[in-house]
Design a protein around this motif. Structure first.
Motif, PDB file in Angstrom:
ATOM      1  N   LEU A 213       0.823  -1.207   0.000  1.00 53.48           N
ATOM      2  CA  LEU A 213       0.000   0.000   0.000  1.00 53.48           C
ATOM      3  C   LEU A 213       0.857   1.257   0.000  1.00 53.48           C
ATOM      4  O   LEU A 213       0.574   2.235  -0.712  1.00 53.48           O
ATOM      5  N   VAL A 214       1.951   1.249   0.776  1.00 61.75           N
ATOM      6  CA  VAL A 214       2.872   2.400   0.812  1.00 61.75           C
ATOM      7  C   VAL A 214       3.477   2.646  -0.567  1.00 61.75           C
ATOM      8  O   VAL A 214       3.608   3.787  -1.040  1.00 61.75           O
ATOM      9  N   ALA A 215       3.862   1.566  -1.235  1.00 63.62           N
ATOM     10  CA  ALA A 215       4.474   1.711  -2.570  1.00 63.62           C
ATOM     11  C   ALA A 215       3.490   2.301  -3.563  1.00 63.62           C
ATOM     12  O   ALA A 215       3.830   3.180  -4.373  1.00 63.62           O
ATOM     13  N   VAL A 216       2.236   1.842  -3.493  1.00 61.61           N
ATOM     14  CA  VAL A 216       1.222   2.359  -4.411  1.00 61.61           C
ATOM     15  C   VAL A 216       0.961   3.824  -4.160  1.00 61.61           C
ATOM     16  O   VAL A 216       0.884   4.654  -5.070  1.00 61.61           O
ATOM     17  N   ILE A 217       0.800   4.189  -2.859  1.00 64.79           N
ATOM     18  CA  ILE A 217       0.534   5.579  -2.497  1.00 64.79           C
ATOM     19  C   ILE A 217       1.700   6.480  -2.926  1.00 64.79           C
ATOM     20  O   ILE A 217       1.530   7.572  -3.467  1.00 64.79           O
ATOM     21  N   ALA A 218       2.917   6.009  -2.639  1.00 66.52           N
ATOM     22  CA  ALA A 218       4.100   6.797  -3.000  1.00 66.52           C
ATOM     23  C   ALA A 218       4.169   7.019  -4.510  1.00 66.52           C
ATOM     24  O   ALA A 218       4.485   8.114  -4.997  1.00 66.52           O
ATOM     25  N   THR A 227       7.295  14.301  -9.146  1.00 66.59           N
ATOM     26  CA  THR A 227       8.535  14.182  -8.341  1.00 66.59           C
ATOM     27  C   THR A 227       8.907  12.724  -8.225  1.00 66.59           C
ATOM     28  O   THR A 227       8.140  11.821  -8.603  1.00 66.59           O
ATOM     29  N   SER A 228      10.069  12.503  -7.643  1.00 66.63           N
ATOM     30  CA  SER A 228      10.535  11.131  -7.421  1.00 66.63           C
ATOM     31  C   SER A 228      10.051  10.650  -6.054  1.00 66.63           C
ATOM     32  O   SER A 228       9.875  11.438  -5.132  1.00 66.63           O
ATOM     33  N   VAL A 229       9.866   9.388  -5.935  1.00 65.93           N
ATOM     34  CA  VAL A 229       9.449   8.797  -4.651  1.00 65.93           C
ATOM     35  C   VAL A 229      10.530   8.951  -3.586  1.00 65.93           C
ATOM     36  O   VAL A 229      10.264   8.758  -2.402  1.00 65.93           O
ATOM     37  N   ASP A 230      11.720   9.306  -4.017  1.00 63.14           N
ATOM     38  CA  ASP A 230      12.786   9.459  -3.024  1.00 63.14           C
ATOM     39  C   ASP A 230      12.659  10.778  -2.280  1.00 63.14           C
ATOM     40  O   ASP A 230      13.335  11.018  -1.290  1.00 63.14           O
ATOM     41  N   GLY A 231      11.803  11.700  -2.769  1.00 63.54           N
ATOM     42  CA  GLY A 231      11.726  13.008  -2.159  1.00 63.54           C
ATOM     43  C   GLY A 231      10.789  13.096  -0.965  1.00 63.54           C
ATOM     44  O   GLY A 231      10.683  14.152  -0.349  1.00 63.54           O
ATOM     45  N   VAL A 234       6.563   8.164   3.628  1.00 60.63           N
ATOM     46  CA  VAL A 234       5.255   7.854   4.234  1.00 60.63           C
ATOM     47  C   VAL A 234       5.502   7.324   5.647  1.00 60.63           C
ATOM     48  O   VAL A 234       6.101   6.259   5.837  1.00 60.63           O
ATOM     49  N   ARG A 235       5.093   8.136   6.636  1.00 58.94           N
ATOM     50  CA  ARG A 235       5.385   7.763   8.034  1.00 58.94           C
ATOM     51  C   ARG A 235       4.308   6.844   8.646  1.00 58.94           C
ATOM     52  O   ARG A 235       4.598   6.031   9.506  1.00 58.94           O
ATOM     53  N   SER A 236       3.066   7.046   8.252  1.00 62.64           N
ATOM     54  CA  SER A 236       2.017   6.191   8.833  1.00 62.64           C
ATOM     55  C   SER A 236       0.866   6.085   7.866  1.00 62.64           C
ATOM     56  O   SER A 236       0.676   6.942   7.014  1.00 62.64           O
ATOM     57  N   ILE A 237       0.103   5.018   8.068  1.00 64.89           N
ATOM     58  CA  ILE A 237      -1.081   4.783   7.258  1.00 64.89           C
ATOM     59  C   ILE A 237      -2.242   4.537   8.196  1.00 64.89           C
ATOM     60  O   ILE A 237      -2.175   3.677   9.080  1.00 64.89           O
ATOM     61  N   LYS A 238      -3.288   5.314   8.071  1.00 64.71           N
ATOM     62  CA  LYS A 238      -4.492   5.117   8.892  1.00 64.71           C
ATOM     63  C   LYS A 238      -5.586   4.549   8.011  1.00 64.71           C
ATOM     64  O   LYS A 238      -5.948   5.147   7.008  1.00 64.71           O
ATOM     65  N   ARG A 239      -6.048   3.382   8.454  1.00 59.10           N
ATOM     66  CA  ARG A 239      -7.098   2.722   7.698  1.00 59.10           C
ATOM     67  C   ARG A 239      -8.449   3.368   8.032  1.00 59.10           C
ATOM     68  O   ARG A 239      -8.765   3.618   9.193  1.00 59.10           O
ATOM     69  N   ARG A 240      -9.221   3.579   7.045  1.00 58.64           N
ATOM     70  CA  ARG A 240     -10.534   4.191   7.231  1.00 58.64           C
ATOM     71  C   ARG A 240     -11.550   3.089   7.535  1.00 58.64           C
ATOM     72  O   ARG A 240     -11.585   2.043   6.878  1.00 58.64           O
TER      73      ARG A 240
END
Length: 243
Positions: A213-218, A227-231, A234-240
Motif C-alpha cells: 500500500l505504501v508503494a502504491v501511495i508513494a 517528483t521522485s518517490v525518493d523526495g 510515508v510515516r504512517s497509514i491510517k485505515r478508514r
C-alpha cells in the motif's frame, strides 16, 4: 444427741491416731513406722472400722454434716457401701505401703455379699491424711472390666486401621487427578503451539499488505506531483473504517 463416748473415740482416732493403743513395743527385727509396727497399724484400722460400722443413721448424718473433712470423707464412704455388702464375716489381709514420706494401709474386710477395703493414708509423722472405704470387685467383675477394656482397646485399634485403609484407598484417585491435570496441561500447550504460527502469519501478511500500500501511495503522489518517490517518506497509514 450423739453418744459422747463414740464422739471421744472417733476424735482420738483421727487426731491422735494411736494414743489409745495399749502397746507400742517392737523388736529390732520388725520394721517400725515412726515407732509403730505393722501390727499396731492393723489394730488401728480394725478399731477405726469398728467405730465407723457402729454408727447409727442419725450419727452418720451428723458426722457428715458437722465433722472435719477427713471424718466426713470416712463416714460418707462407709454410708455409700454399708447397704450393699451384707453381713460382716471377718477381717482379711492387711498391707502397709510406704513411698515418698507417705504411708498407706489397706485392710480387707470380708462380708457375705461383697468385701470392702479400708484405706488409711498417713504422712511420715503418722498424721492421718485420708480415710476411705471402697467395695472390692469380685473376680467375675474384674474379668468383665478387663474384658471390656480389652474390647475397647481392640475396637479403637481396628477403627484406626480402617481409617488408615480408607486413606490409602484414596491414593489411586489422587494419581488419576494428577494424570488428568497433566493431560489438560499438555493439550493446552499443543493448542498454544498450533495458534502461534497462524498469528505470526497474519502479522506478516499485514506487514506485506502495508508495504504494498505504501508503494502504491508513494507512486501515485510522485506521479501527481511530478517528483521522485525518493523526495518524501510515508510515516504512517491510517485505515478508514468501512462503516
Amino acid at each position: 444427741m450423739l453418744n459422747m463416748k463414740k464422739i471421744i473415740t472417733i476424735l482420738c482416732l483421727f487426731t491422735l491416731v494411736f494414743s489409745t493403743l495399749l502397746y507400742t513395743s517392737a523388736n529390732s527385727e520388725t520394721k517400725s513406722y515412726n515407732g509403730y509396727t505393722a501390727e499396731d497399724l492393723k489394730s488401728n484400722s480394725e478399731s477405726l472400722y469398728t467405730s465407723l460400722s457402729s454408727f447409727t443413721e442419725e450419727e452418720i448424718e451428723q458426722y457428715i454434716k458437722s465433722a472435719d473433712t477427713i471424718t466426713s470423707q470416712a463416714v460418707q464412704s462407709w454410708a455409700d457401701v454399708k447397704d450393699e455388702i451384707g453381713e460382716f464375716v471377718a477381717f482379711g489381709d492387711f498391707a502397709v505401703e510406704e513411698s515418698e514420706n507417705v504411708i498407706t494401709t489397706k485392710l480387707l474386710i470380708d462380708y457375705t455379699q461383697k468385701d470392702i477395703t479400708l484405706t488409711v493414708v498417713f504422712d511420715e509423722n503418722l498424721t492421718v491424711l485420708s480415710i476411705l472405704m471402697e467395695k472390692e470387685n469380685s473376680l467375675i467383675e474384674k474379668m468383665s472390666k478387663a474384658g471390656l477394656n480389652t474390647l475397647m482397646g481392640m475396637g479403637t485399634v481396628f477403627a484406626i486401621l480402617i481409617f488408615i485403609t480408607f486413606l490409602i484407598s484414596l491414593f489411586k484417585y489422587i494419581r488419576i487427578w494428577e494424570e488428568r491435570g497433566k493431560s489438560k496441561n499438555e493439550n493446552l500447550k499443543i493448542e498454544v503451539e498450533k495458534t502461534q504460527p497462524a498469528v505470526k502469519e497474519e502479522v506478516l501478511n499485514e506487514e506485506v499488505d502495508d508495504l504494498e500500500l505504501v508503494a502504491v501511495i508513494a507512486a501515485a503522489i510522485a506521479s501527481a506531483t511530478n517528483t521522485s518517490v525518493d523526495g518524501f517518506v510515508v510515516r504512517s497509514i491510517k485505515r478508514r473504517d468501512k462503516k
